[in-house]
Write a protein that holds these residues in place. Structure first.
Motif, PDB file in Angstrom:
ATOM      1  N   UNK A 247     -82.942 -59.585 -73.381  1.00 47.97           N
ATOM      2  CA  UNK A 247     -82.594 -61.008 -73.384  1.00 47.97           C
ATOM      3  C   UNK A 247     -83.731 -61.829 -72.782  1.00 47.97           C
ATOM      4  N   UNK A 248     -84.178 -61.420 -71.600  1.00 50.06           N
ATOM      5  CA  UNK A 248     -85.241 -62.177 -70.923  1.00 50.06           C
ATOM      6  C   UNK A 248     -86.483 -62.247 -71.808  1.00 50.06           C
ATOM      7  N   UNK A 249     -86.869 -61.110 -72.392  1.00 51.80           N
ATOM      8  CA  UNK A 249     -88.087 -61.087 -73.206  1.00 51.80           C
ATOM      9  C   UNK A 249     -87.923 -61.883 -74.494  1.00 51.80           C
ATOM     10  N   UNK A 250     -86.728 -61.867 -75.072  1.00 51.88           N
ATOM     11  CA  UNK A 250     -86.514 -62.634 -76.310  1.00 51.88           C
ATOM     12  C   UNK A 250     -86.702 -64.127 -76.051  1.00 51.88           C
ATOM     13  N   UNK A 251     -86.173 -64.602 -74.927  1.00 53.32           N
ATOM     14  CA  UNK A 251     -86.342 -66.021 -74.599  1.00 53.32           C
ATOM     15  C   UNK A 251     -87.815 -66.334 -74.330  1.00 53.32           C
ATOM     16  N   UNK A 252     -88.452 -65.459 -73.560  1.00 52.39           N
ATOM     17  CA  UNK A 252     -89.855 -65.708 -73.209  1.00 52.39           C
ATOM     18  C   UNK A 252     -90.718 -65.761 -74.468  1.00 52.39           C
ATOM     19  N   UNK A 253     -90.555 -64.786 -75.352  1.00 56.34           N
ATOM     20  CA  UNK A 253     -91.396 -64.741 -76.555  1.00 56.34           C
ATOM     21  C   UNK A 253     -91.072 -65.878 -77.514  1.00 56.34           C
ATOM     22  N   UNK A 254     -89.774 -66.181 -77.654  1.00 51.95           N
ATOM     23  CA  UNK A 254     -89.398 -67.251 -78.580  1.00 51.95           C
ATOM     24  C   UNK A 254     -90.077 -68.557 -78.181  1.00 51.95           C
ATOM     25  N   UNK A 255     -90.040 -68.839 -76.891  1.00 51.02           N
ATOM     26  CA  UNK A 255     -90.674 -70.069 -76.410  1.00 51.02           C
ATOM     27  C   UNK A 255     -92.195 -69.996 -76.567  1.00 51.02           C
ATOM     28  N   UNK A 256     -92.722 -68.786 -76.415  1.00 50.98           N
ATOM     29  CA  UNK A 256     -94.178 -68.618 -76.462  1.00 50.98           C
ATOM     30  C   UNK A 256     -94.742 -68.857 -77.857  1.00 50.98           C
ATOM     31  N   UNK A 257     -94.011 -68.426 -78.884  1.00 49.44           N
ATOM     32  CA  UNK A 257     -94.574 -68.493 -80.240  1.00 49.44           C
ATOM     33  C   UNK A 257     -94.234 -69.791 -80.976  1.00 49.44           C
ATOM     34  N   UNK A 258     -93.330 -70.607 -80.393  1.00 49.57           N
ATOM     35  CA  UNK A 258     -92.934 -71.819 -81.113  1.00 49.57           C
ATOM     36  C   UNK A 258     -93.749 -73.032 -80.673  1.00 49.57           C
ATOM     37  N   UNK A 259     -93.938 -73.954 -81.587  1.00 51.61           N
ATOM     38  CA  UNK A 259     -94.635 -75.203 -81.246  1.00 51.61           C
ATOM     39  C   UNK A 259     -93.865 -75.876 -80.105  1.00 51.61           C
ATOM     40  N   UNK A 260     -94.591 -76.448 -79.168  1.00 51.15           N
ATOM     41  CA  UNK A 260     -93.981 -77.157 -78.035  1.00 51.15           C
ATOM     42  C   UNK A 260     -93.027 -76.275 -77.246  1.00 51.15           C
ATOM     43  N   UNK A 261     -93.125 -74.936 -77.414  1.00 51.51           N
ATOM     44  CA  UNK A 261     -92.331 -74.030 -76.590  1.00 51.51           C
ATOM     45  C   UNK A 261     -90.838 -74.115 -76.807  1.00 51.51           C
ATOM     46  N   UNK A 262     -90.440 -74.683 -77.922  1.00 50.72           N
ATOM     47  CA  UNK A 262     -89.007 -74.761 -78.199  1.00 50.72           C
ATOM     48  C   UNK A 262     -88.455 -73.380 -78.532  1.00 50.72           C
ATOM     49  N   UNK A 263     -87.208 -73.121 -78.112  1.00 52.13           N
ATOM     50  CA  UNK A 263     -86.541 -71.865 -78.438  1.00 52.13           C
ATOM     51  C   UNK A 263     -86.007 -71.928 -79.858  1.00 52.13           C
ATOM     52  N   UNK A 264     -86.057 -70.793 -80.568  1.00 53.75           N
ATOM     53  CA  UNK A 264     -85.557 -70.731 -81.935  1.00 53.75           C
ATOM     54  C   UNK A 264     -84.244 -69.945 -81.947  1.00 53.75           C
ATOM     55  N   UNK A 265     -83.178 -70.584 -82.412  1.00 54.56           N
ATOM     56  CA  UNK A 265     -81.859 -69.946 -82.415  1.00 54.56           C
ATOM     57  C   UNK A 265     -81.868 -68.597 -83.148  1.00 54.56           C
ATOM     58  N   UNK A 266     -82.690 -68.496 -84.187  1.00 50.92           N
ATOM     59  CA  UNK A 266     -82.755 -67.222 -84.928  1.00 50.92           C
ATOM     60  C   UNK A 266     -83.189 -66.094 -83.994  1.00 50.92           C
ATOM     61  N   UNK A 267     -84.158 -66.381 -83.136  1.00 47.02           N
ATOM     62  CA  UNK A 267     -84.622 -65.350 -82.196  1.00 47.02           C
ATOM     63  C   UNK A 267     -83.527 -65.012 -81.186  1.00 47.02           C
TER      64      UNK A 267
END
Lengths: 425, 425, 425
Positions: A247-267
Motif C-alpha cells: 500500500x505504502x509503495x503504491x501510493x509513493x510510486x503513483x504520486x511519483x510517476x504522475x504529473x504534479x504528483x497526483x495520485x491515480x485511482x487506477x494505481x
C-alpha cells in the motif's frame, strides 16, 4: 443475445445438475468423525476463511470491475454469473481429476478450491472486460477452468511444487490466459481510447469497495488451504505484512510517476493488492518477516510502473488491450512471486531439485495459460457469439435494461424542498 | 506534493522494513504449542474477530469519510494509506514498549492491537479531514501512535485500569488529539461553511456503508482483546445491546432537534455508533444488561445534541473546526464511557483505589491527547508541508487525478436506447 | 412527524430497557461451563455465523432497498432503525414464549433468533417501501414480531415441524404479512407507475451491494441454528448449491422474458437469491446434492416469472402493490420451499404424520401472516400515523434533510482542473 444465451445457460445448468448427481457426494468424513472434536471443528473452523474468500470472489472482484462509467451493471453482474458457473464447473473438474473411487466428496476444502478455480476466470475476465459478449465469457469460463485444473494437477501432484497462495497457478495463469484471449480478439477499432473507456467519480468509489474487501481478506486467500497451525499462521502473517508494505509503495510510486504528483485511482485500486499476489508462493515458507514486506514493496513498484509504462506498449505495439490491467496486478506480480519462491528455497538451502520443480511449475503455469488462452481466443473469434460492435463496447445498454435517466437532475431537489416550505407557509 | 510525499513514504517504508528485520519475529508460541489444541485453536479462533476489526478500520472508517461531495477519493484513499502505515508503526512501537527480551513476536493479539493504535489516528483524521495534506497526515500518524502507545502503556501497565473497549485510550484520546491538532491549524478562511463542505445524495449513501460495517462489528472491537470465555462473552452482549439502544435514540433525537422533524444523515451516520464507543470501558464488566442499553441511549443523545449545538460553538467560539464531528462520536461518548466505568465499579463495591485508577486513566488519556495534539499541530503548522489553500480544501482534484466528467449526462442513455430501437426497426 | 415519531421511539426504547431489566440475564451456561472447552467454544464458534446473519440484516436488506432513485436514505436508514428495534423486541417476545423459569438468558442462539424475527419485518418492509411513514413501520414491527413469534412457537414446539432455513416461518410469513398490509393500505393513486418509482444507474449498483452480501451469507443463515456437525454441514452445502444454481437460472430467464434479451436488474438483484429461500426448509435434510440444485433452479424460474407476469396482475387486479416484489423473492419461493420439504420427507419414507406436520406448519405460517397482516393493515390505516400523500411517496425529502444539490454539475470538475493548469502556467 436473447435465445442463444438463455438456452446455453439453461443447458449448462442442467448438465451441472446431472454431473453433480452422478459424481458428487456429501463429505462422509464430516459425519464419520462427528465424534472426534478436532475433525468436526475443522469444517466450522475453516468456514470463516471460506467466507472471506467468497467475499473476495463476489464483492471484491465484482465491484473492482465497476470502475467504468457505463459498464457497472456488467462488471458486477457478469462477475456474479461467471462465478456461480465457475464454482459448479470447478468442483466437477477438480473432483474428477483428484477422485480416488467412483465418486468424490464436497467439503469445505473443495468449496475453497472451487473459489480458487473461479478466481482464475475472473482475472481473465478483467482483461477482456467490455469487449466480449456474455456467451463468449460463458465459453471462456468452461474452457479456462478445464485448463487451470489440468495445470494445477500437474503443479501439485506431479511437480509437487509449493504454491500455497497460488501466485503462479491462479494469478500468473489467469492473467496470461486472459491476455492471450485479448490478443486474439484484438481489434484496431479499440486501439485508441474508447469514448466509454473512462470512469466517473462515483464509479471509482464503487470500485474501491472491491479493492478494500480484496485487500482485507487476502491473508485468508493465501492461508485457506495451507497446512494447519504453523503454516497457516505464517501464511496469514506474511500476506498481511506484504500487503501493508505494498500500500505504502503504491501510493509513493503513483504520486511519483504522475504529473504534479497526483495520485491515480487506477494505481490505488490495483497496485495496493500486488503484495498479496506476489507473496502467494512463499506465503507459508519460513522467510524473514522483512522479506515478506520487501516482496510487497517490490510488487507494488512493478505494478505501478506496469500500469504507467507497459500497458500502453502492450496496447499499441503488441496489440493486446488489457481493460483492467490484469497484467500489472496479477501477471507481473504473479511471475515475481513465483521467482521469489525459488529464491526463498535457495536461501533455505533446499535441494536444486526442489527449486527446479518450482521453476517447472512457473513455466507450466505460464505456458498452459498462453496456449490455452490462444486456443480459447480462436474459438471466441468465431462469428456467431454475438461479440459487441466497437461502438457498443464498454456499454451496459446492449445487455441490460438501463434506467432511462441515469442521474437525477441536480436542480430537482431544491424544487422539492421548496414545495415543502411552501406547504408549511 | 510530487517528490516530497513520495520520497517520505518510500523512506518510511524502508525504515519499517529495517525495524521489522531487527525486532520482530514469528510468534513461537504458535508453533511450540502446535500440539495442544486449545493454544493453536486460539489464532484461528481470534482470526475472525481480527478480520471484523480489520473491516472496521478499512471499510468502516474509510467509507464513513466519503460523505463530502468532492473528497471521497481522499476520504477512503488516505484512510487506506494511513491505516497501512499505522499498522506497521503501531506494531513496532507497541512491541518495543512491551517486549521482554531482545526481540518481540507478532501474533493475532499484536495484529489486533495494531489495528487499535491505527483506529486512534483515523479518529483524529476525521477532525482534520479535507484541510491537511497527505504529508501532514503522514507525520501525524507517526507522532500520534507514539503518544498513544505511551498513554496506553501507562493506563494498562501502571494504572492497571480497565478499558477493554478502549472508550478512553482510543476514542477519547483520538478525538481530543485530533481536536487539538485542528485547533492549532485553525484558519479563519474555513470558519464559515466552505462551498465544498457538503454532501451529495450518493456520497451520503457511500458513507452509510462505513456506518453499517462499523455498527455491525463493534461487538468484535470491544471484545477482541477481552479475557476469553466469560469476559469476552459479556463484552459482546453489552456492546450489542448498547448499540441497538443508541440507534433508536439517535433517530428519535435527530427528528426531535431538526426543523419539521426531518432526520439528519450526519446524525444517523455517526450517533448510531455512540453506544459502541461509550460502553467500551465497562463492556466486559458484570453490569446489568439494561445498564448497557442505558449507556447506549444516553451516548446517542449526547452525540446528537453535540452535533446540533456544540459543534457550531466549537467552530465559531473556540476556533476548532471538526470536519467529521469526531468530538460528538468519539470525544463526548468516550469521556462518558470512562465515567460510566467508574460508576460501574462504584456500584460493584470496588475499592476506592480501583476507581481512582480508572479516573487517572481517563485523565491521562485526555491530557496526553491534548498535549500531544498541540505539539503535533505546531509541527504540522510549519510552512513546508504543502497544506492546501483555503480555496482547495475538501477537494480531491488537488491530490488525485479525477475524472474529467464527474457524472453522466442524464440524457445520454435515452439516446443510446434510442439507437438500439432504431437499429431494430 | 417531528414529535409523534420521536416520542414514540423514546417511549418504546424506555419500555425495552425496562423489559430487559425485568426478564433478561446473561447466559449462565456461558460461564458455568467455562472450563469444558466444547461448550465455551460454542459461543465464539457460532459468533462468526451470527455476524454473517447480522451483515445480511443490516447491509444485505438495507442496501437491497436503496434501488429507488430518491428513496435510498429511507431504504437503508429505516432498515437500520427497524432492525435495531426488532432485535430488542424479538429477544423479549421469543424469550418470554420459551422461558422456563422467571427470567431467560441471552446467548448466541438468542441473538441469532432475534435476527431471524427481524428478517421477517424487513421482508414485509419491502412490500410497503415508500408508501408508509416511519411511525407506521414502527407499529408494524411491534405487531408483526409478536405474530411471528407465536407462529414460530406453534411450528417448532407444537407441530414439531422442520424448517431450519425458515422458508415457511420467515420468508413465506414475512411476504404474505407484508402483502396483506399492502393490500389494506392500497390506494388508487399509486396504481400506475409513480414518477419516483424508478431507479437510476448508481442506485441499482448500491442495491447490488445488498444482493451480494445476502447471497454470500445465505448458507450461514440457513445453518446458523441447525444441529451441530452433520446437519449444520449439510445445511451449508445444500444452500450453497441451491444458490449457485439459482444464479444461472435467474440470468437465463431474465434474458428469455425481456425484449431483445436484455437482463433486468430487478431480476438479478432478487431472483438470484430465490434458491436460498426455497432450500431453507430441507436445508439440513439428507437430500441428494442435485436435488438442492434443482430446488434453486426452479425457485429462480418461479421468481423471475413472478416479477414479469404476476406482480403486474397483483397491482392491477388484486389491488396489492408490492414495491420490492417480496412475493417473488420470499413468498412464492418460500411456499415452494415448504412443499419441497414435504416432498423430501416423502421420498425418505417418513411417516405420514411427519409430512402432515410440515403441511400444518406451512398452513399456519401463511394463515397467521395473512390474518396478522390484515389486522395490522387496518391499524395502520388509521388517519393519525402521518401516511405520506400519493405525491410524496418514494421520496426521502419528506423524512430526511437531503442535500440541496443531489449530483454534481458535470462541468464543475473540468473547471477546477483548468484552474490548476492556470495556476501552474
Amino acid at each position: 443475445m436473447r435465445f442463444k444465451f438463455s438456452l446455453m445457460a439453461i443447458g449448462l445448468e442442467v448438465v451441472m445438475i446431472v454431473l453433480f448427481g452422478l459424481f458428487v457426494e456429501y463429505d462422509i468424513t464430516q459425519q464419520v468423525n462427528a465424534t472426534t472434536p478436532t475433525k468436526t471443528d475443522q469444517f466450522l473452523q475453516l468456514y470463516p476463511l471460506f467466507q472471506d474468500v467468497h467475499i473476495m470472489i463476489f464483492v471484491g472482484f465484482g465491484f473492482l470491475m465497476t470502475f467504468l462509467k457505463k459498464y457497472g451493471f456488467s462488471g458486477v453482474g457478469f462477475n456474479l454469473f461467471l462465478a456461480a458457473l465457475g464454482l459448479q464447473w470447478g468442483t466437477i473438474v477438480q473432483g474428477l481429476l483428484h477422485k480416488k473411487g467412483k465418486n468424490f466428496h464436497i467439503g469445505i476444502k473443495e468449496m475453497i478450491n472451487a473459489d480458487f478455480s473461479t478466481a482464475t476466470v475472473l482475472i481473465s475476465f478483467g482483461a477482456v472486460l467490455g469487449k466480449t459478449s456474455p456467451i463468449q465469457m460463458l465459453i471462456m469460463t468452461i474452457l479456462e477452468i478445464a485448463v487451470f485444473a489440468g495445470n494445477e494437477y500437474l503443479v501439485i501432484e506431479k511437480f509437487k511444487a509449493s504454491d500455497t497462495g497460488a501466485s503462479m497457478t491462479i494469478h500468473a495463469f489467469g492473467a496470461y490466459f486472459g491476455l492471450a484471449v485479448a490478443g486474439v480478439l484484438y481489434r484496431p477499432g479499440l486501439r485508441w481510447e474508447h469514448k466509454n473507456e473512462e470512469s466517473v467519480y462515483h464509479s471509482d468509489l464503487f470500485s474501491m469497495i472491491g479493492t478494500l474487501f480484496l485487500w482485507i481478506f487476502w491473508p485468508s486467500f493465501n492461508s485457506a488451504i495451507a497446512k494447519p497451525e504453523e503454516n497457516q499462521y505464517r501464511a496469514i502473517i506474511n500476506t498481511y505484512l506484504s500487503l501493508v508494505a505494498s500500500v505504502i509503495m503504491a501510493y509513493a510510486l503513483s504520486s511519483l510517476v504522475e504529473r504534479r504528483g497526483r495520485l491515480d485511482m487506477v494505481h490505488i485500486q490495483n497496485a495496493t493488492l500486488a503484495g498479496g499476489v506476489a507473496v502467494g508462493t512463499c506465503a507459508d515458507m519460513k522467510i524473514p518477516l522483512c522479506a515478506a514486506m520487501g516482496i510487497g514493496s517490490i510488487a507494488a513498484i512493478i505494478s505501478v510502473l506496469g500500469y504507467k509504462f507497459l500497458s500502453p506498449l502492450l496496447a499499441n505495439k503488441l496489440m493486446i488491450k488489457d481493460t483492467c490491467g490484469v497484467h500489472n496486478l496479477h501477471g507481473l506480480p504473479g511471475v515475481f512471486g513465483g521467482l521469489a519462491g525459488i529464491l526463498a528455497l535457495y536461501f533455505q538451502m533446499h535441494t536444486k531439485s526442489s527449486m527446479s520443480r518450482q521453476a517447472a511449475a512457473l513455466g507450466s503455469s505460464i505456458g498452459s495459460a498462453v496456449v490455452g488462452g490462444l486456443a480459447t481466443g480462436l474459438i471466441l473469434k468465431l462469428p456467431f457469439w454475438d461479440q459487441p460492435s466497437d461502438e457498443n463496447c464498454y456499454d451496459d445498454s446492449l445487455y441490460w435494461k438501463v434506467p432511462k435517466v441515469r442521474e437525477l437532475d441536480p436542480r430537482f431537489f431544491q424544487h422539492v424542498n421548496h414545495n415543502h416550505l411552501e406547504r408549511e407557509v
